[in-house]
Write a protein that holds these residues in place. Sequence first.
Motif: not given
Length: 272
Positions: A27-33, A37-40, A80-83, A114-126
């Motif tokens: 499990v990853h997260s993008t590190g950007a606010n 989904l369209r960003r990536y 992440g978020k769709l349109a 070895t691992h399948i991966s996915f990123e969770i799109c971050e917001d401001g984390l709050a």
Amino acid sequence: MKLLQCILTENDCYRTKRTITPKGVMVHSTGANNPTLRRYVQPIAATTGRTELLALLGVNPNQNDWNRPGTNACVHGFIGKLADGSIATAQTLPWNHRGWHAGDGTSGKSANDTHISFEICEDGLADPAYFQRVYREAVELTAYLCGQYGLNPLADGVVICHSEGYRRGIASGHADVEHWFPKHGKSMDDFRRDVAAELAPKPAPEPEPEPEKEEDGMTFYKTLAEVPEYYRPAVEKLVEAGALKGTAEGVLNVSEDFCRTMTVLDRLGKLE
């Protein structure tokens, strides 16, 4: 889980055509606010169903998505978020493709193998509402992948995040997702337990009780809830008027013939 597919065929990682036998999920997260989904994720002109995908994802006007050469990173999916603001998963590599997500670990090994991966799109984390939505999507996606590949999410090293991979010597030094989950009362141990719970067999629903029948075949309805909807308005009128009280609190024990007769009278306006 809402799963759509937009394989990043122009990414250099995809073009290697290397595959793995999945042994886990990272499990990853993008590190950007930027929670969109369209960003990536963007389809190229040759992508089947491109118009429909763009309508779902929205268009990235900056053209800095990952479906292009020279990106030097690629995961199997993004959450992440769709349109329209709803949450979804976009699959961006075949699940058994070797991704570029973990980097090199201090052990000389890499979770890329070895691992399948996915990123969770971050917001401001709050934002707890956004977190709960993407967390739930991540649980369901991980459970789906564990089910597909026969993986036990509670087994050692199977479901891990990037920072746990670093401590195991199979990933580069990143903090995700342990910099985010605890802000909302969750840990990776919680995540693994929630994935296991999602995989657990669900109990079969209780069978609907059959209406009671006397020896002559007459059907009786014990409570108002058991009375079929097409009879219920007439029976409700009788109960509310005090004309039908039953044998005990909530127990009517009325026959189908009675309900049918009262329904006819109600339609004739005789119960008003």
